[in-house]
Write a protein that holds these residues in place. Structure first.
Motif, mmCIF file in Angstrom:
data_model
loop_
_atom_site.group_PDB
_atom_site.id
_atom_site.type_symbol
_atom_site.label_atom_id
_atom_site.label_comp_id
_atom_site.label_asym_id
_atom_site.label_seq_id
_atom_site.Cartn_x
_atom_site.Cartn_y
_atom_site.Cartn_z
ATOM 1 N N GLU A 75 0.894 -1.223 0.210
ATOM 2 C CA GLU A 75 -0.211 0.020 -0.105
ATOM 3 C C GLU A 75 0.829 1.247 -0.094
ATOM 4 O O GLU A 75 2.148 1.202 0.591
ATOM 5 N N SER A 76 0.368 2.301 -0.667
ATOM 6 C CA SER A 76 1.109 3.557 -0.663
ATOM 7 C C SER A 76 1.095 4.188 0.640
ATOM 8 O O SER A 76 0.296 4.115 1.539
ATOM 9 N N GLY A 77 2.166 5.400 1.058
ATOM 10 C CA GLY A 77 2.279 5.890 1.998
ATOM 11 C C GLY A 77 0.899 6.993 2.389
ATOM 12 O O GLY A 77 -0.044 7.253 1.255
ATOM 13 N N PRO A 78 0.823 7.644 3.484
ATOM 14 C CA PRO A 78 -0.205 8.741 3.677
ATOM 15 C C PRO A 78 -0.208 9.921 2.671
ATOM 16 O O PRO A 78 -1.403 10.283 2.444
ATOM 17 N N ALA A 79 0.713 10.199 2.246
ATOM 18 C CA ALA A 79 0.760 11.324 1.087
ATOM 19 C C ALA A 79 0.217 10.919 0.071
ATOM 20 O O ALA A 79 -0.575 11.746 -0.718
#
Length: 675
Positions: free
Chosen positions: A476-480
Motif C-alpha cells: 500500500e502507498s504512504g499517507p501522502a
C-alpha cells in the motif's frame, strides 16, 4: 470594509502564485532541495485555493455575484481595447476552486509518487505552470485572456506529457498532443476573429450585452459578412470555436492525443483529466452559452458530436488492458456527456458533471498510480487481480469512484450523469425533432458501456485471483498518496447533495441559474423565431424538474448501470469467466478492431500524417536543401567564386598588364560613348 473591494485587487494572485512557484522551482529548484521545492509548489497552490475559496464565498453569499479586476491595459486592436482583466462569477468561482483544490491534492500525492525522480524540481515547476495557465483560462474576463490560458495549458501539457523526454515514445506523445491541439486552436482563433468582426469586442460582459440586442434573422448590411444574417454568422463563429473545443477537450475527431497522453507521470494524467485542460472546451461553451443559443445548428452539432464521442470512446475502452488507457477513454467518453449537456441547453448539468467527474476521475487516476506504485510500475490489468487485500485503501477509494462514475445511487456521478441524460431526452429541439430521442438512446448505451468497462477494470485489478506477477508482493502507498485518495473519494460521495432534485430542482441548478439567465432569455427569442419560421407553437423553455418528474429516468438509468455491472461480474468473476477468451478466439477480427481502437490512429497516419511527412520531405529536399541552400545561397557563392577566379588572372601584380587592361578599357569606353 467591503470584501468585494479587497478581492478586486486580489484575483490576480490566483494566477500569479502558481506562476511564481513555477518560476522559482524552474530556475532554482535544483539547488533548493526536495523539501523546499515541495513547500513552494504546495504553498503557492494552497494560497491560490484560499483566494479562490474566498471568491466563491463572496459571489455565493456576499453582495455581488460578479467581481472583476482590471490588472493592466494590454493593447488595442483598432478601436477595440484589450485588457488583462480577470472576473469571477459563480461559474468561474466553482471551476477555480476545483482546479486549485484538486490541483493541490495532486501536488500532495506527487510528493511521494515522484520522490525518486531526479527531475522532481522540473516536474513541480511544470505542475505549477499548468495550474497557473488553467486559472488564467477560467478567470479571463475576455476572449484574449482566455486564449492566453488556452495556449498556456497546451504548452504545460506538452511539457508534462513529454516529461521523460529521453524516451522517444513519451516525447512523441507530448508532440502529438501539442500538434493536435494546435489544429483545434486554429479554429478557436478564427471563431474569436469572427466574433470581433461581428460585435467589435472581446469582453464577455460586452458580448453578452450586444447579444441581448441582436435579432438572429437580421441581415448585415456591410463588412465581410454583408448579406449574411446574424444567426448565420454566429453559427460560423460558434462552430469554429467548437473546433477548438474538440481539440482541447478531446472530442471527435481530435480526441486521439488524450489516450497517448498517458506517457507522462500518472499524477499528470490525473491533473489533465480532472478539472483542468480537457474541460476547457465545456467551460468555454458554457461561458458563451448566451451566443450558442442563437444557433440551433451549432447547438445540435455540439450535442451530436458529444454523444458520438461518448459511445465511440466507451466502445474503444472495452478491450483495453492498460489501466491508464481505460481511464483515458473513460475521460473522453465522459467529456462527451458534458458536451451533450451544453448542446441541449442543460449547462448547469454539464458543469455539475464536470465537477463530480473531477473528483472521481482524479481519484481513479491517482488510484491507478497507487496500483502502479505497488506493482512495480506494471499497467497491464491482466497481470493483476486479488490485490485488494494488500492495498485496502486504494481498493476502497477506487471502488467508491467506480461506483460514482458508473452512475449507481446514491453517489454524485449518478445525479450528474442522469441530469444530462434526462435533459437530452426532454429538452425540445424544434428544428431537428429526432435529435432528443437519438441523444437519449446513445447516452443510455454509453452509460451501459461505462458501467461495463469500468467494472471490468475494477474486477480484473482488485478482485479474483492473481493472474500474473504471482510472487510480487503489492504494498500500500504512504499517507501522502492515500490521503488525497480518501479526500477525493469523500468529495465524489458528498457532491451528490448538489444534485438532489428537490423541490424547485437541484441545488446546483439554482446556484448557477443567475449565470445562465441571459442564455435563457436569448433562447426564448430563438424559440419565438422558430415558431414563426416553422409555423409551430413556441416550445417551452427548459425547466427545473423535481424528483417526481425524474423518477422514471432514474429507474431506467439505474437499471442500465446495474446491467453493465452484472455483465462485467458474469464475464470476469462469475460463471462466464472463459467467455471473453472464447469471444476473442471466435471473432478475432472484431476483437482486434476493439483492441486496436478501430484503427483510427492508423487511418490518420495513412491519410494525414504520411502524406504530410512526404510533402515535408519533398519541400525539405527540393526547396530548402536544393533551391535555397544550393542554388540561392551556395550557388551565389559558387558563381562569385568562379567570377573571382577569372578576374584573378588579371590581378597578378604585373603593372604592364594593368596598363594594357586600362588602355583597352579606355578604348572600349570611348568606342561605346563616342563611336
Amino acid at each position: 470594509m467591503d470584501p468585494t473591494l479587497g478581492l478586486q485587487n486580489a484575483l490576480h494572485w490566483i494566477v500569479l502564485l502558481p506562476l511564481i512557484g513555477a518560476a522559482i522551482n524552474g530556475l532554482l529548484g535544483k539547488r533548493l532541495g526536495r523539501a523546499n521545492v515541495h513547500l513552494i509548489a504546495l504553498g503557492v497552490i494552497f494560497g491560490a485555493f484560499v483566494v479562490s475559496a474566498l471568491a466563491l464565498y463572496e459571489v455565493s453569499f456576499g453582495g455581488s455575484q460578479r467581481i472583476e479586476e482590471l490588472w493592466w491595459h494590454w493593447f488595442t486592436i483598432g478601436d477595440i481595447p484589450v485588457e488583462m482583466a480577470f472576473a469571477v462569477d459563480r461559474l468561474s468561482a466553482t471551476l477555480i476552486c476545483v482546479v486549485t483544490g484538486v490541483g493541490f491534492l495532486i501536488h500532495l500525492f506527487s510528493t511521494e509518487y515522484m520522490s525518486h525522480d531526479e527531475g522532481y524540481w522540473r516536474y513541480f515547476a511544470y505542475l505549477n505552470l499548468f495550474v497557473g495557465m488553467m486559472s488564467t483560462l477560467v478567470l479571463g474576463a475576455n476572449l484574449i485572456v482566455m486564449f492566453v490560458g488556452w495556449e498556456g495549458v497546451g504548452l504545460a501539457s506538452y511539457l508534462l506529457i513529454g516529461f521523460w523526454y529521453t524516451d522517444d515514445t513519451k516525447a512523441y506523445a507530448g508532440r502529438k498532443a501539442f500538434v493536435v491541439n494546435r489544429i483545434g486552436d486554429f479554429g478557436f482563433l478564427l471563431g474569436v476573429f469572427t466574433l470581433i468582426g461581428l460585435f467589435g469586442t472581446v469582453d464577455f460582459v460586452e458580448l453578452q450585452a450586444a447579444a441581448a440586442r441582436v435579432l438572429p434573422g437580421a441581415v448585415l448590411g456591410g463588412g465581410l459578412w454583408s448579406g449574411w444574417t446574424v444567426g448565420a454568422v454566429l453559427t460560423v463563429a460558434c462552430l469554429l470555436l467548437f473546433v477548438g473545443a474538440t481539440g482541447k477537450s478531446a472530442q471527435l475527431p481530435l480526441y486521439v492525443w488524450l489516450p497517448d497522453a498517458m506517457a507522462g507521470p500518472t499524477p499528470v494524467s490525473a491533473l489533465i483529466h480532472a478539472a483542468t485542460m480537457v474541460t476547457a472546451g465545456v467551460y468555454m461553451i458554457a461561458r458563451l452559452s448566451f451566443l450558442y443559443v442563437y444557433t440551433p445548428t451549432a447547438m445540435t452539432v455540439v450535442a451530436i458530436v458529444g454523444a458520438l464521442t461518448a459511445i465511440f470512446a466507451a466502445l474503444m475502452a472495452y478491450a483495453q488492458n492498460d489501466i491508464k488507457k481505460v481511464l483515458a477513454y473513460s475521460t473522453v467518453s465522459q467529456l462527451g456527456f458534458m458536451f451533450i449537456g451544453v448542446g441541449v441547453g442543460a449547462w448547469w448539468a454539464a458543469i455539475y458533471h464536470l465537477v463530480t467527474h473531477a473528483f472521481f476521475k482524479a481519484c481513479l487516476f491517482l488510484g491507478a498510480g497507487s496500483v502502479m506504485h505497488g506493482m512495480n510500475d506494471e499497467t497491464d490489468i491482466r497481470k493483476f487481480g486479488g490485490i485488494r487485500h494488500e492495498m485496502w485503501h486504494t481498493w476502497a477509494t477506487f471502488g467508491i469512484s467506480t461506483i460514482a462514475i458508473t452512475g449507481i445511487l446514491p453517489l454524485s456521478g449518478f445525479f450528474s450523469k442522469d441530469a444530462i441524460i434526462h435533459a437530452a431526452h426532454v429538452n425540445p429541439n424544434p428544428w431537428y425533432s429526432w435529435v432528443p430521442t437519438a441523444l437519449y438512446v446513445v447516452a443510455l448505451l454509453a452509460a451501459l458501456s461505462t458501467a461495463f468497462y469500468m467494472w471490468r477494470m475494477f474486477n480484473l485489478t482488485f478482485n479474483g485471483e492473481r493472474r500474473g506477477m504471482i510472487h510480487h508482493h503489492a504494498h500500500e502507498s504512504g499517507p501522502a498518496m492515500t490521503g488525497p485518495l480518501w479526500v477525493l473519494a469523500g468529495l465524489a460521495v458528498g457532491a451528490a447533495v448538489w444534485g438532489f432534485p428537490l423541490l424547485g430542482g437541484a441545488r446546483f441548478e439554482r446556484f448557477l441559474a443567475p449565470v445562465f439567465e441571459p442564455a435563457r432569455q436569448n433562447l426564448a427569442k430563438t424559440y419565438t423565431l422558430a415558431a414563426e419560421q416553422l409555423a409551430i407553437q413556441a416550445p417551452p423553455l427548459p425547466e427545473s424538474h423535481g424528483f417526481g418528474e425524474m423518477l422514471g429516468g432514474y429507474i431506467v438509468a439505474l437499471i442500465v448501470a446495474w446491467i453493465g455491472f452484472g455483465i462485467a461480474w458474469y464475464l470476469y468473476l462469475g460463471p462466464g469467466r472463459g467467455a471473453p477468451a472464447k469471444l476473442a478466439q471466435g471473432a478475432p477480427g472484431l476483437y482486434s478492431a476493439f483492441a486496436n481502437k478501430f484503427y483510427v490512429d492508423e487511418f490518420y497516419d495513412l491519410v494525414i500524417v504520411r502524406p504530410l511527412k512526404g510533402t515535408a520531405r519533398v519541400l525539405y529536399q527540393v526547396v530548402d536543401s536544393f533551391a535555397i541552400d544550393k542554388v540561392l545561397v551556395n550557388g551565389t557563392a559558387m558563381i562569385t567564386g568562379w567570377i573571382a577566379q577569372i578576374f584573378r588572372y588579371f590581378q597578378n601584380g604585373d603593372v604592364q598588364r594593368y596598363a594594357v587592361v586600362m588602355a583597352v578599357s579606355a578604348v572600349a569606353i570611348l568606342w561605346v560613348f563616342l563611336g
